[in-house]
Design an enzyme around this catalytic site. Structure first.
Site, PDB file in Angstrom:
ATOM      1  N   GLU A  72       0.811  -1.214   0.000  1.00  0.00           N
ATOM      2  CA  GLU A  72       0.000   0.000   0.000  1.00  0.00           C
ATOM      3  C   GLU A  72       0.847   1.267   0.000  1.00  0.00           C
ATOM      4  O   GLU A  72       0.494   2.255  -0.650  1.00  0.00           O
ATOM      5  CB  GLU A  72      -0.947   0.007   1.200  1.00  0.00           C
ATOM      6  CG  GLU A  72      -2.068  -1.016   1.112  1.00  0.00           C
ATOM      7  CD  GLU A  72      -1.662  -2.409   1.561  1.00  0.00           C
ATOM      8  OE1 GLU A  72      -0.558  -2.542   2.139  1.00  0.00           O
ATOM      9  OE2 GLU A  72      -2.423  -3.367   1.348  1.00  0.00           O
ATOM     10  N   GLN A  94      -7.613  -1.793  -1.064  1.00  0.00           N
ATOM     11  CA  GLN A  94      -8.670  -2.816  -1.057  1.00  0.00           C
ATOM     12  C   GLN A  94      -9.664  -2.683   0.106  1.00  0.00           C
ATOM     13  O   GLN A  94     -10.853  -2.924  -0.059  1.00  0.00           O
ATOM     14  CB  GLN A  94      -8.010  -4.180  -1.047  1.00  0.00           C
ATOM     15  CG  GLN A  94      -8.930  -5.304  -1.423  1.00  0.00           C
ATOM     16  CD  GLN A  94      -8.129  -6.541  -1.773  1.00  0.00           C
ATOM     17  OE1 GLN A  94      -7.508  -7.155  -0.899  1.00  0.00           O
ATOM     18  NE2 GLN A  94      -8.111  -6.900  -3.037  1.00  0.00           N
ATOM     19  N   PHE A  95      -9.156  -2.328   1.262  1.00  0.00           N
ATOM     20  CA  PHE A  95     -10.002  -1.995   2.418  1.00  0.00           C
ATOM     21  C   PHE A  95      -9.379  -0.757   3.071  1.00  0.00           C
ATOM     22  O   PHE A  95      -8.153  -0.651   3.128  1.00  0.00           O
ATOM     23  CB  PHE A  95     -10.031  -3.134   3.444  1.00  0.00           C
ATOM     24  CG  PHE A  95     -10.850  -4.321   3.025  1.00  0.00           C
ATOM     25  CD1 PHE A  95     -12.173  -4.453   3.418  1.00  0.00           C
ATOM     26  CD2 PHE A  95     -10.300  -5.305   2.229  1.00  0.00           C
ATOM     27  CE1 PHE A  95     -12.931  -5.551   3.021  1.00  0.00           C
ATOM     28  CE2 PHE A  95     -11.052  -6.399   1.823  1.00  0.00           C
ATOM     29  CZ  PHE A  95     -12.373  -6.526   2.223  1.00  0.00           C
ATOM     30  N   ALA A  96     -10.222   0.132   3.595  1.00  0.00           N
ATOM     31  CA  ALA A  96      -9.680   1.321   4.258  1.00  0.00           C
ATOM     32  C   ALA A  96      -8.741   0.920   5.393  1.00  0.00           C
ATOM     33  O   ALA A  96      -7.792   1.631   5.711  1.00  0.00           O
ATOM     34  CB  ALA A  96     -10.809   2.188   4.793  1.00  0.00           C
ATOM     35  N   ASP A  97      -9.003  -0.250   5.979  1.00  0.00           N
ATOM     36  CA  ASP A  97      -8.159  -0.748   7.074  1.00  0.00           C
ATOM     37  C   ASP A  97      -6.728  -1.029   6.605  1.00  0.00           C
ATOM     38  O   ASP A  97      -5.834  -1.188   7.422  1.00  0.00           O
ATOM     39  CB  ASP A  97      -8.739  -2.053   7.617  1.00  0.00           C
ATOM     40  CG  ASP A  97     -10.231  -1.957   7.841  1.00  0.00           C
ATOM     41  OD1 ASP A  97     -10.655  -1.987   8.997  1.00  0.00           O
ATOM     42  OD2 ASP A  97     -10.981  -1.866   6.857  1.00  0.00           O
ATOM     43  N   TYR A  98      -6.525  -1.124   5.296  1.00  0.00           N
ATOM     44  CA  TYR A  98      -5.183  -1.413   4.762  1.00  0.00           C
ATOM     45  C   TYR A  98      -4.422  -0.138   4.397  1.00  0.00           C
ATOM     46  O   TYR A  98      -3.321  -0.201   3.871  1.00  0.00           O
ATOM     47  CB  TYR A  98      -5.267  -2.255   3.488  1.00  0.00           C
ATOM     48  CG  TYR A  98      -5.918  -3.603   3.593  1.00  0.00           C
ATOM     49  CD1 TYR A  98      -6.308  -4.149   4.811  1.00  0.00           C
ATOM     50  CD2 TYR A  98      -6.142  -4.358   2.442  1.00  0.00           C
ATOM     51  CE1 TYR A  98      -6.911  -5.383   4.875  1.00  0.00           C
ATOM     52  CE2 TYR A  98      -6.743  -5.608   2.500  1.00  0.00           C
ATOM     53  CZ  TYR A  98      -7.127  -6.113   3.712  1.00  0.00           C
ATOM     54  OH  TYR A  98      -7.723  -7.337   3.761  1.00  0.00           O
ATOM     55  N   ILE A  99      -5.037   1.014   4.629  1.00  0.00           N
ATOM     56  CA  ILE A  99      -4.450   2.253   4.096  1.00  0.00           C
ATOM     57  C   ILE A  99      -3.274   2.745   4.937  1.00  0.00           C
ATOM     58  O   ILE A  99      -2.440   3.501   4.459  1.00  0.00           O
ATOM     59  CB  ILE A  99      -5.548   3.344   3.976  1.00  0.00           C
ATOM     60  CG1 ILE A  99      -5.197   4.338   2.860  1.00  0.00           C
ATOM     61  CG2 ILE A  99      -5.790   4.052   5.306  1.00  0.00           C
ATOM     62  CD1 ILE A  99      -6.362   5.236   2.465  1.00  0.00           C
ATOM     63  N   HIS A 141     -11.290  -5.141   8.919  1.00  0.00           N
ATOM     64  CA  HIS A 141     -12.013  -5.000   7.648  1.00  0.00           C
ATOM     65  C   HIS A 141     -13.298  -4.198   7.831  1.00  0.00           C
ATOM     66  O   HIS A 141     -14.246  -4.375   7.075  1.00  0.00           O
ATOM     67  CB  HIS A 141     -12.350  -6.372   7.064  1.00  0.00           C
ATOM     68  CG  HIS A 141     -11.146  -7.152   6.621  1.00  0.00           C
ATOM     69  ND1 HIS A 141     -10.300  -7.756   7.502  1.00  0.00           N
ATOM     70  CD2 HIS A 141     -10.641  -7.405   5.398  1.00  0.00           C
ATOM     71  CE1 HIS A 141      -9.330  -8.356   6.840  1.00  0.00           C
ATOM     72  NE2 HIS A 141      -9.505  -8.166   5.564  1.00  0.00           N
TER      73      HIS A 141
END
Lengths: 349, 365
Positions: A72, A94-99, A141
């Site tokens: 990311e 892919q998910f805001a949690d991965y930002i 997630h």
């Protein structure tokens, strides 16, 4: 502020869900502007885990729509470099949690390259990312991290709540010359969510705002949408919570003035002011945790600008200050019971 | 142009290929009859547990995300059977059920976590991807791709500082191998000679993206070369090979030589998660692995060749099915956590957030 915008032409009855509307916005921008490129994890060959980019690589080729490694920080950094050089990248996280691995690049580079270079360089990138809960994603997630981005000067933060707005706002975000964080409420990708989780899922096609005009249109960033007009209180919401609030007010028969903010930065403070000055009561609803959430900013702005119009303290209904739980998802989620009780209290105050 | 740094010649440090060469001279672990039977039993437990989890998901008893380990069983069993559970630690990503079962954690409390019940190992609040066990030195269970590798570096540093003789086994996938923080950890681990074995479970697909489309260097065992971390490449579908590789790697790490990077070539039979129909690969490819490379069938053949009675194997099958059925029953009948549980374990001290109490009615809806 605009009224609930509807398509003006004969195609107005064409109904899309949110995924289809987002896909169409990307398709249109790829066709219109050769500088637009789309990339992210699984977005190319696979078409995205939520199918938002389905078919685009086949249509525009691997140089315009491509897969990236699970990196990311690298994805966002590449987008900033591309933007500085004149391209108009649209990256998917892919998910805001991965930002968060990309946060350094967003905060220290994307948000400041214009300021730092005295306007010589800009970062006209759009970062799309599904956010929010309601799908049993647990703590990695389900998060709603919008306030982390509204807190950073130099970013715009956009959150659509309908297919119609998702398309128009995404086109506006891509055409915008500043970095835009575009959070897509994944709980309502396939249908508006009333918050009554034990009821059957409503498809978008029965909702008036699933009517999506064909072709290019944009909804200016910084304009709220009035969802319902009422006298009892003003409710400020965005994303999934717009639909939950609307459903609760209908169930309870309270005539609320519901504003879907659509963009948090820039914020349509004038629309908020017009409403609150009329109703004298204001509630803010968001799914994110409470402390230092965007609701705190809204409450501060309302009391600063409209203090002498208020008949009661600004009320917040939010997620709790805990991680998003797996099992107690509906206890965390600010659902119909919490919103309904808060409305009753606000009317009594 | 300046002269290259006058460092010690390579001869003075272990060759980057030394472990692979040692492993290649003898790739099969000489398992006793009892050990083979134990490997069979443990791999079968993972297989049947995961099949049951898939069923419960289909019935709606498990919600959200659920990543099954079916096909990869030999990796967890081959490696973790060689650990010293008294001192060694394990950390992994979100495909974690198999690693927990391999460590002997009670299937009941794992399954109950999947169904989000109070008796689950994280009281139902973690779910499939977020499970831990201090008793077993199992440090999760992490939903953010690659993040656990860097935490593993910290675990290894603690092993080293405490001089407890333990090592950290840090699992990640071919997808996570492209996260930047993995390489920050490689550098620190090699620089400080940390006792850690980095294990890449290469199952060929990072969610829906094949390794060839996401990775410039698809030979993941080579990726430590820039940090002078010796690499090993292992057939992850063969439990005896994995175990032998573990013997070689663990001995090297326990001798204080620093980290090892081990790539286990493996395959997941199911999609990335329960919502993935896995249309990005051919049916033939999946069939080939199931029919010709299956790790459980392979050890079963060895057992039969060694003269193990079919009845004995059937008895194990039956026993495993009973364990899994009991776990599922437990996971279905245990109560969900009370709403108050939402507030527990947020901070060590008593909870002091600004949120009001939860109306009881909210949860009762």
């Amino acid at each position: 502020m605009t009224a609930p915008a509807k398509g003006a032409d004969a195609s107005a009855e064409r109904r899309l869900n949110m995924i289809e509307a987002i896909n169409e916005a990307l398709d249109i921008m790829l066709a219109r502007d050769p500088d637009v490129m789309i990339f992210g994890e699984d977005v190319g060959y696979f078409g995205g885990v939520f199918r938002a980019t389905a078919g685009l690589q086949a249509k525009y080729g691997k140089t315009r729509v491509f897969d990236t490694p699970i990196s990311e920080c690298g994805i966002i950094a590449a987008a900033i470099g591309m933007g500085a050089y004149g391209l108009r990248p649209v990256a998917e996280i892919q998910f805001a949690d991965y930002i968060y691995p990309g946060l350094d690049q967003i905060v220290s580079e994307a948000a400041r390259i214009r300021y730092r270079s005295a306007g010589e360089y800009t970062a006209p990138l759009t970062v799309r990312s599904p956010f929010g809960g309601g799908i049993f994603g647990g703590q990695t997630h389900s998060q709603s991290p919008e306030a982390m981005f509204t807190h950073v000067a130099g970013l715009k933060t956009v959150i659509p709540s309908t297919p119609h707005d998702a398309k128009g706002l995404l086109i506006a975000a891509i055409e915008d010359n500043d970095p835009v964080i575009f959070f897509e409420p994944k709980r309502i990708y396939n249908g508006p969510f009333s918050g009554f989780y034990d009821r059957p899922v409503e498809p978008w096609k029965r909702h008036p705002d699933s009517v999506v005009p064909e072709g290019h249109y944009r909804i200016p960033l910084g304009e709220a949408r009035r969802v319902s007009e009422g006298e009892a209180m003003t409710v400020l919401a965005y994303g999934t919570m717009v639909h939950v609030v609307d459903a609760v007010a209908r169930e309870k028969g309270i005539d609320i003035d519901l504003l879907d903010l659509r963009t948090l930065v820039p914020l349509d403070i004038e629309a908020i002011a017009r409403s609150v000055e009329r109703t004298g009561r204001c509630m803010v609803v968001h799914e994110a945790t409470r402390t230092s959430g965007f609701g705190a900013e809204l409450a501060a702005l309302v009391q600063e600008r409209m203090f002498y119009h208020l008949e009661a303290p600004v009320m917040r209904v939010t997620g709790f200050d805990t991680p998003y739980p797996h099992s107690l998802e509906w206890a965390y989620f600010p659902g119909p019971v919490r919103i309904g009780e808060a409305m009753d209290r606000l009317l009594q105050d | 142009m300046s002269k290259p740094h006058d460092s010690a010649p390579d001869a003075q440090v272990p060759s980057l290929r030394s472990l692979q060469d040692q492993f290649a001279s003898n790739t099969r672990y000489p398992a006793s009859a009892d050990e083979k039977l134990a490997f069979y039993r443990q791999m079968l437990l993972i297989r049947r547990f995961e099949e049951k989890a898939g069923q419960l998901y289909g019935l709606g008893l498990i919600g959200g995300f659920c990543h099954l380990y079916i096909g990869q069983e030999a990796v967890a069993i081959g490696l973790q059977s060689a650990l010293n559970p008294e001192v060694d630690s394990v950390i992994t990503g979100y495909r974690d059920h198999g690693h927990m079962l391999a460590y002997g954690i009670d299937p009941k409390i794992i399954m109950a976590e999947l169904t989000g019940r109070h008796s689950g190992i994280s009281r139902g609040k973690g779910g499939s991807m977020h499970m831990f066990s201090t008793a077993h030195k199992f440090y999760g269970g992490h939903g953010i791709v690659g993040a656990q590798v860097a935490l593993g570096g910290g675990l290894a540093l603690a092993h080293q500082y405490n001089e407890d003789g333990g090592l950290c086994l840090a699992y990640f996938g071919d997808g996570a191998a492209n996260q930047g923080q993995v390489y920050e950890t490689f550098n620190m681990a090699a620089l400080w000679k940390l006792p850690i074995v980095f294990v890449v479970e290469n199952n060929r697909y990072a969610m829906g993206t094949a390794v060839e489309r996401s990775s410039a260097e698809t030979e993941f065992h080579r990726r430590g070369a820039a940090f002078r971390i010796p690499g090993m490449h292992v057939d992850g579908m063969d439990v005896l090979q994995v175990r032998q590789a573990a013997e070689v790697a663990f001995a090297y790490v326990r001798d204080g030589n620093g980290p090892v990077l081990m790539e286990c070539s493996t395959y997941r039979y199911r999609g990335h998660s329960m919502s993935d129909p896995a249309k990005y690969r051919t049916r033939e490819e999946v069939q080939e692995f199931k029919e010709q490379r299956d790790p459980i069938e392979a050890i079963k053949r060895l057992l039969v060749e060694d003269g193990t009675a079919e009845d004995d194997l059937r008895a194990i099958d039956k026993e495993i099915r009973a364990i899994v059925a009991a776990a599922a029953d437990f996971a279905e009948t245990s109560p969900e956590p009370e709403p108050e549980e939402l507030y527990t374990d947020v901070l060590v001290d008593s909870y002091s957030g600004s949120a009001p109490a939860i109306p009881a009615a909210e949860h009762a809806r």
